[in-house]
Motif scaffolding. Structure first.
Motif, short mmCIF file in Angstrom:
data_model
loop_
_atom_site.label_atom_id
_atom_site.label_comp_id
_atom_site.label_asym_id
_atom_site.label_seq_id
_atom_site.Cartn_x
_atom_site.Cartn_y
_atom_site.Cartn_z
N ARG A 1 4.16 6.72 1.90
CA ARG A 1 4.94 7.22 0.76
C ARG A 1 6.44 7.19 1.07
O ARG A 1 7.26 6.87 0.19
CB ARG A 1 4.49 8.64 0.41
CG ARG A 1 3.09 8.69 -0.24
CD ARG A 1 2.60 10.11 -0.37
NE ARG A 1 1.33 10.18 -1.12
CZ ARG A 1 0.61 11.29 -1.23
NH1 ARG A 1 1.01 12.43 -0.62
NH2 ARG A 1 -0.53 11.27 -1.92
N GLU A 2 6.80 7.51 2.30
CA GLU A 2 8.22 7.47 2.69
C GLU A 2 8.75 6.04 2.66
O GLU A 2 9.87 5.79 2.18
CB GLU A 2 8.38 8.07 4.09
CG GLU A 2 8.13 9.57 4.15
CD GLU A 2 8.05 10.10 5.57
OE1 GLU A 2 8.10 9.27 6.52
OE2 GLU A 2 7.92 11.33 5.74
N TRP A 3 7.98 5.08 3.19
CA TRP A 3 8.41 3.68 3.17
C TRP A 3 8.54 3.18 1.73
O TRP A 3 9.48 2.47 1.40
CB TRP A 3 7.42 2.81 3.94
CG TRP A 3 7.33 3.14 5.41
CD1 TRP A 3 8.33 3.61 6.20
CD2 TRP A 3 6.18 3.02 6.24
NE1 TRP A 3 7.87 3.80 7.48
CE2 TRP A 3 6.56 3.44 7.53
CE3 TRP A 3 4.85 2.61 6.01
CZ2 TRP A 3 5.65 3.45 8.59
CZ3 TRP A 3 3.96 2.62 7.07
CH2 TRP A 3 4.35 3.04 8.35
N HIS A 4 7.57 3.57 0.89
CA HIS A 4 7.59 3.16 -0.51
C HIS A 4 8.86 3.69 -1.18
O HIS A 4 9.53 2.96 -1.94
CB HIS A 4 6.34 3.68 -1.22
CG HIS A 4 6.16 3.16 -2.61
ND1 HIS A 4 6.74 3.79 -3.70
CD2 HIS A 4 5.49 2.08 -3.11
CE1 HIS A 4 6.41 3.13 -4.80
NE2 HIS A 4 5.67 2.09 -4.48
N ALA A 5 9.19 4.91 -0.91
CA ALA A 5 10.39 5.52 -1.51
C ALA A 5 11.66 4.84 -1.02
O ALA A 5 12.68 4.83 -1.73
CB ALA A 5 10.43 7.01 -1.19
N ALA A 6 11.61 4.28 0.19
CA ALA A 6 12.79 3.61 0.76
C ALA A 6 12.91 2.16 0.28
O ALA A 6 13.82 1.45 0.71
CB ALA A 6 12.71 3.66 2.27
N GLY A 7 11.99 1.71 -0.58
CA GLY A 7 12.09 0.36 -1.13
C GLY A 7 11.08 -0.63 -0.58
O GLY A 7 11.00 -1.77 -1.05
N PHE A 8 10.29 -0.20 0.40
CA PHE A 8 9.25 -1.08 0.96
C PHE A 8 7.97 -0.82 0.18
O PHE A 8 7.06 -0.11 0.62
CB PHE A 8 9.09 -0.81 2.46
CG PHE A 8 10.36 -1.01 3.23
CD1 PHE A 8 10.79 -2.28 3.55
CD2 PHE A 8 11.14 0.08 3.61
CE1 PHE A 8 11.98 -2.48 4.25
CE2 PHE A 8 12.32 -0.10 4.32
CZ PHE A 8 12.75 -1.39 4.63
N THR A 9 7.93 -1.42 -1.00
CA THR A 9 6.93 -1.03 -2.00
C THR A 9 5.65 -1.84 -1.96
O THR A 9 4.70 -1.51 -2.68
CB THR A 9 7.53 -1.17 -3.40
OG1 THR A 9 7.96 -2.54 -3.59
CG2 THR A 9 8.72 -0.23 -3.58
N GLU A 10 5.62 -2.91 -1.12
CA GLU A 10 4.45 -3.80 -1.11
C GLU A 10 3.72 -3.71 0.22
O GLU A 10 4.33 -3.88 1.29
CB GLU A 10 4.89 -5.26 -1.35
CG GLU A 10 5.79 -5.43 -2.56
CD GLU A 10 5.18 -4.90 -3.83
OE1 GLU A 10 4.00 -5.22 -4.10
OE2 GLU A 10 5.87 -4.15 -4.56
N ALA A 11 2.41 -3.44 0.14
CA ALA A 11 1.58 -3.39 1.34
C ALA A 11 0.84 -4.72 1.50
O ALA A 11 0.14 -5.15 0.58
CB ALA A 11 0.59 -2.23 1.26
#
Length: 468
Positions: free
Chosen positions: A349-359
């Motif tokens: 969730r932290e990475w997603h919030a920082a703009g790293f939205t694709e797994a």
């Protein structure tokens, strides 16, 4: 006091026991290799996707027009053969009968055997020997015998050479020109570090080279067949105890990093300038290469990005198992059944919030988090694959009947052909893979290079022969 070097006999001629390392994808070419041979040493033309030229002498861009990977792979092999032949012929002219010209190939490059045959067939009488590493090149001696050239396997242990000798090389003993010992902790480019060796615990080279000589003696190989020390070689006075040492037999020395900073070196000016700024520790021994081998390169933003990408990584399961009880709710869109630990869910969730939205899935049942833009580049590079390796972790290409490794393409890696071609032809040095040996920091410290001095190859060889 430095003992000094004596010339050796190689391929029927007298040469200095100084070898130019053959750095792939245009980091060595006819200018550097021809000049090294003209100075009395053994120049090494890289036969790894070398540049070819049009009738006006301009570099031919390696553009791939075929729609399939198999088709692009055939284009790549044609480029590789044409380029290496052009480089050998030009290097031979520059050498003007002095020294010797070798070619270098990576056994794990795509179509390695076809490239070797193609180059040697069209350069008869010009090439003295073939150096080859990055794998276990059992067929190297057999191919060399067909064209009457020396072969020089690159190994990182006596154990590896023993396997090669027993399986194949003993049948072509007379053409074994030398054995290159490449220090897996110090050499630039791809290194032969085994799974049993700790990348963080370098071993001194002397005992390993002594073991290699012992293995060679067991096979009845004369002490006159040199062991070429490669990796970490800078000043020869630091290797004084190796010269004329009966324990080691004939020793020669390979220089890969120092020839990068010469007037004849084909690497672009920005790359040369960057070499003069490196500090000790700026070279990273890493395992991001799509070959699966360890390799050493400058820890620039390109490598730091790969490190960061791998750090943004979590393991998942397809069912609720053990601590993996929490459904992943970011990075995977509408896809279901990605279960992670509570802590990893928070990280995601932290990475997603920082703009790293694709797994993106890896072959190891993990997910790495990247930006949309980064994922688009990764997907395009994977789709554009031209099969430059016999097996590629990044694209899952393999040079076999099905043209696949059978594993998921790994987004933690990168397209090595793309980045090496780009940096060699003027691309940004901070945004591409920049191979270098671990002694590269010495450019900044060595008074020979003070005030930005860039020697000719002849000046460098003359300097090396003084021990400095």
């Amino acid at each position: 006091m430095f003992k000094g070097l004596k010339p050796i006999q190689y391929a029927g001629r007298e040469v200095w026991p100084l070898i130019e390392g053959g750095k792939g994808v245009s980091a060595t070419n006819h200018m550097s290799s021809g000049a090294w041979a003209a100075a009395g040493g053994i120049g090494t033309v890289s036969a790894v996707n070398a540049d070819s030229y049009d009738p006006e002498g301009r570099i031919v861009p390696q553009v791939y027009r075929e729609m399939t990977r198999r088709g692009r792979h055939e284009e790549l092999i044609n480029y590789a053969v044409d380029g290496a032949v052009a480089q050998v012929k030009r290097a031979y002219e520059i050498a003007s009968g002095r020294g010797a010209i070798n070619i270098n190939v990576l056994w794990e490059m795509g179509g390695a055997q076809r490239v070797l045959h193609g180059v040697l067939e069209r350069t008869k009488g010009l090439v003295s020997g073939v150096t080859c590493g990055a794998g276990m090149p059992y067929k190297l001696s057999e191919i060399a015998a067909q064209y009457g050239v020396n072969y020089l396997p690159i190994v990182s242990s006596g154990r590896a050479f023993r396997a090669l000798w027993k399986r194949a090389y003993s049948k072509v003993a007379d053409l074994l020109g030398a054995v290159v010992y490449e220090d897996p902790w110090l050499a630039g480019g791809h290194n032969g570090l085994s799974n049993a060796e700790d990348p963080r615990a370098p071993q001194p080279p002397y005992p390993r080279v002594k073991e290699l000589r012992d293995v060679m003696r067991e096979g009845g190989i004369s002490d006159d067949v040199p062991i070429i020390m490669a990796g970490g070689v800078w000043r020869l006075d630091e290797w004084n105890d190796w010269i004329d040492n009966p324990e080691l037999g004939q020793i020669a020395f390979q220089f890969g990093t120092r020839p990068l900073l010469t007037q004849e070196s084909p690497i672009p000016p920005d790359w040369k300038s960057r070499l003069m700024t490196l500090e000790e520790g700026d070279i990273l021994l890493h395992r991001f290469s799509p070959t699966g081998f360890y390799s050493s390169a400058v820890r620039n933003p390109f490598l730091r990005n790969l490190e960061a990408r791998s750090h943004r990584q979590i393991a998942f399961t397809k069912e609720e198992i053990g601590d993996h009880q929490f459904a992943l709710d970011v990075g995977v869109g509408t896809r279901k059944n990605f279960y992670v630990t509570k802590g990893d869910l928070q990280h995601a969730r932290e990475w997603h919030a920082a703009g790293f939205t694709e797994a993106m899935k890896t072959p190891d049942d993990t997910l790495v988090f990247v930006t949309k833009e980064e994922m688009a580049v990764i997907r395009k590079d994977q789709a554009d694959c031209m099969g430059c390796l016999s097996q590629c972790a990044f694209s899952s290409w393999a040079d076999n009947e099905k043209n696949t490794t059978g594993r998921l393409a790994d987004p933690r890696s990168f397209c090595i052909q793309k980045t090496l071609q780009d940096i060699a032809h003027g691309g940004p040095v901070e945004e591409n893979l920049m191979f270098a040996g671990h002694a590269a920091f010495r450019f900044k410290q060595d008074p020979f290079y003070s005030n930005g001095f860039v020697p000719t190859v002849k000046q460098l060889v003359d300097r090396i022969l003084t021990g400095a």
